[in-house]
Write a protein that holds these residues in place. Structure first.
Motif, short mmCIF file in Angstrom:
data_model
loop_
_atom_site.label_atom_id
_atom_site.label_comp_id
_atom_site.label_asym_id
_atom_site.label_seq_id
_atom_site.Cartn_x
_atom_site.Cartn_y
_atom_site.Cartn_z
N ASN A 20 6.50 6.82 7.39
CA ASN A 20 7.80 6.62 6.74
C ASN A 20 8.88 6.42 7.80
N THR A 21 8.73 5.36 8.59
CA THR A 21 9.62 5.14 9.73
C THR A 21 10.22 3.75 9.68
N CYS A 22 11.24 3.59 8.91
CA CYS A 22 12.01 2.34 8.81
C CYS A 22 11.13 1.14 8.52
N GLY A 23 10.59 1.10 7.30
CA GLY A 23 9.84 -0.07 6.87
C GLY A 23 10.73 -1.30 6.83
N THR A 24 10.17 -2.44 7.18
CA THR A 24 10.93 -3.69 7.25
C THR A 24 10.97 -4.36 5.88
N PRO A 25 12.15 -4.49 5.27
CA PRO A 25 12.22 -5.11 3.94
C PRO A 25 11.95 -6.61 4.04
N LEU A 26 11.60 -7.20 2.89
CA LEU A 26 11.22 -8.60 2.86
C LEU A 26 12.05 -9.38 1.85
N LEU A 50 18.45 -3.05 5.90
CA LEU A 50 18.02 -1.74 5.42
C LEU A 50 16.67 -1.35 6.00
N CYS A 51 16.37 -0.05 5.95
CA CYS A 51 15.04 0.47 6.24
C CYS A 51 14.39 0.88 4.93
N GLY A 52 13.17 0.40 4.70
CA GLY A 52 12.41 0.88 3.56
C GLY A 52 11.87 2.27 3.83
N LYS A 53 11.84 3.12 2.79
CA LYS A 53 11.29 4.46 2.93
C LYS A 53 10.41 4.77 1.72
N GLN A 54 9.67 5.86 1.81
CA GLN A 54 8.87 6.28 0.67
C GLN A 54 9.78 6.56 -0.53
N ASP A 55 9.37 6.09 -1.69
CA ASP A 55 10.17 6.26 -2.89
C ASP A 55 10.26 7.74 -3.25
N GLY A 56 11.48 8.23 -3.36
CA GLY A 56 11.69 9.63 -3.71
C GLY A 56 13.11 10.05 -3.40
N PHE A 57 13.52 11.18 -3.94
CA PHE A 57 14.85 11.71 -3.67
C PHE A 57 14.86 13.21 -3.88
N ASN A 58 15.85 13.85 -3.29
CA ASN A 58 16.03 15.29 -3.41
C ASN A 58 17.16 15.55 -4.40
N ALA A 59 16.80 16.00 -5.59
CA ALA A 59 17.79 16.19 -6.66
C ALA A 59 18.79 17.29 -6.35
N ALA A 74 0.86 -1.20 0.00
CA ALA A 74 0.00 0.00 0.00
C ALA A 74 0.88 1.24 0.00
N PRO A 75 1.61 1.49 -1.11
CA PRO A 75 2.63 2.54 -1.11
C PRO A 75 2.10 3.96 -1.16
N LEU A 76 0.78 4.13 -1.22
CA LEU A 76 0.26 5.49 -1.15
C LEU A 76 0.67 6.15 0.17
N GLN A 77 0.76 5.33 1.24
CA GLN A 77 1.12 5.88 2.54
C GLN A 77 2.26 5.14 3.24
N PHE A 78 2.59 3.93 2.80
CA PHE A 78 3.61 3.14 3.48
C PHE A 78 4.78 2.84 2.54
N PRO A 79 5.99 2.73 3.08
CA PRO A 79 7.13 2.37 2.21
C PRO A 79 6.88 1.06 1.48
N GLU A 80 6.99 1.09 0.18
CA GLU A 80 6.64 -0.06 -0.64
C GLU A 80 7.50 -1.29 -0.36
N GLU A 81 6.91 -2.46 -0.65
CA GLU A 81 7.62 -3.74 -0.55
C GLU A 81 8.15 -4.00 0.86
N THR A 82 7.41 -3.55 1.87
CA THR A 82 7.81 -3.77 3.25
C THR A 82 6.69 -4.50 4.00
N VAL A 83 7.04 -5.02 5.18
CA VAL A 83 6.03 -5.67 6.02
C VAL A 83 4.87 -4.72 6.28
N GLN A 84 5.18 -3.48 6.62
CA GLN A 84 4.14 -2.51 6.97
C GLN A 84 3.22 -2.22 5.78
N SER A 85 3.78 -2.18 4.59
CA SER A 85 2.99 -1.90 3.40
C SER A 85 2.05 -3.06 3.08
#
Length: 380
Positions: free
Chosen positions: A150-156, A120-129, A30-41
């Motif tokens: 966006n608080t350290c999503g658990t990768p899988l 690693l911690c998963g985070k919301q997809d994005g970067f500061n150019a 559910a990456p609209l609000q949670f870091p994608e591809e994580t337990v929390q998402s």
């Protein structure tokens, strides 16, 4: 929404019980609000009633299979750049922005081991150019998403994903996508064919019935491999498609009979391939000719990706991909439901990927949509 029979129908379901629906597919969770591809998402998508949950499958340096939308997106979807010992292993280490060039990095799952990936911690997809430090580079979440969770999503890993989905209440199914590697293959001797086989083996080793698994790939050769080497899994493998020009779309349409003859039962095009503008006033979302051709060739459709586009009032100005075939008539968020109605009730798609499964789950319950039937497909 403007007043319409569709709005009335949706309002009539407001107080009805909502159950898990196989029509509702959690895209990266559910990456609209949670870091994608994580337990929390995935947890969030499961709570919203998604009957099918996705893991995009990538491989690590030691050939472990993990959930990541791209092999090479760790610099924008995790905190790898803030861990010096791992950042130093990136294909392209962090380069700060300067007067002529934006900040840049390229970090791939194939750069690190499975054990390192799991730290690693998963985070919301994005970067500061414009970032001048790795810490600054971590920012850049689109303003229509949120950093609230966006608080350290658990990768899988793939195995962890299988166990997690299998643990959810209700009958949940799996849709792992074998990601197209951006690194040259074979990778240190690891072939594309072994990669495709390892994906099946992970489910076989966990005793997951093939009827619960909807393998996906954009590579036609992957789908053919599954059809040839494991017909139980291959029978409901999903051939993903993204044709962005009239020429590639025409070529895709021409190839549909041979794709069907090879045993492919399900095609998953991007939403703009399935809809266009038409109707008496040329101001209506209607089914595309490509969608009609898929069905005419006897194949089912699964569509992607819903609620990935932000506010609809600005999709035209932003040249938003998922609405590019209907952007000229898209102005307000209620049209999400209009689009969903065309996809589900006019085109008859069997399932819909979504970044926020609650919307699709509600719609599916309101209209009695159950999703594709696992185990009902044949390669013959």
């Amino acid at each position: 929404m403007t007043d319409s029979p569709l709005k009335t129908k949706l309002q009539s379901c407001e107080n009805k019980p909502v159950s898990i629906s196989g029509f509702s597919i959690g895209h990266r969770g559910a990456p609209l609000q949670f870091p994608e591809e994580t337990v929390q998402s995935l947890d969030a998508a499961a709570r919203m009633g998604a009957g099918v949950l996705e893991c995009d499958v990538a491989f690590t340096q030691d050939r472990g299979l993990v959930c990541r939308h791209s092999l090479c997106d760790l610099h924008t979807t995790t905190n790898i750049l803030t861990i010096p010992e791992l950042a130093s292993k990136c294909t392209v280490p962090f380069t700060p922005a300067n007067g002529t060039s934006p900040a840049y990095a390229l970090c791939c799952t194939s750069d690190i081991t499975t054990a390192e990936y799991s730290t690693l911690c998963g985070k919301q997809d994005g970067f500061n150019a414009s970032a001048t430090t790795p810490e600054d580079y971590q920012n850049g979440t689109p303003n229509w998403r949120t950093d609230l969770y966006n608080t350290c999503g658990t990768p899988l890993t793939l195995n962890e994903y299988i166990d997690l989905v299998d643990s959810y209440p209700g009958h949940r199914n799996f849709t792992p996508e074998l990601k197209t590697p951006p690194v040259p293959m074979p990778f240190n001797g690891y072939t594309q064919q072994q990669y495709a086989q390892d994906l099946i083996d992970a489910f076989r080793n966990k005793s997951i019935a093939p009827s619960r698994v909807w393998l996906q790939s954009f590579l036609y050769d992957d789908v053919l491999y599954w059809l040839k080497n494991d017909r139980e899994f291959g029978a409901q493998a999903v051939f993903l498609q993204e044709y962005d020009t009239p020429e590639t779309l025409a070529a895709g349409m021409k190839n549909l009979p041979s794709v069907r003859a090879a045993g492919v039962n399900i095609i998953a095009p991007a939403i703009p391939m399935l809809v266009t503008i038409g109707g008496p006033d040329n101001n209506t979302i209607v089914e595309s000719e490509y969608s009609k051709a898929i069905k005419a060739n006897g194949m089912d459709i699964i569509a992607w990706t819903f609620e990935r586009s932000g506010p609809l009032a600005t999709v035209d100005a932003r040249e938003e991909y998922y609405f590019n075939s209907i952007a000229n008539i898209t102005q307000y968020d209620g049209q999400y439901y209009v689009l969903l109605d065309v996809l589900a009730n006019e085109i008859g798609v069997k399932g819909l990927f979504s970044d926020w499964a609650a919307t699709v789950t509600y719609f599916a319950n309101c209209f009695g949509l159950e999703g594709p039937k696992g185990g009902s497909y044949s390669c013959e």
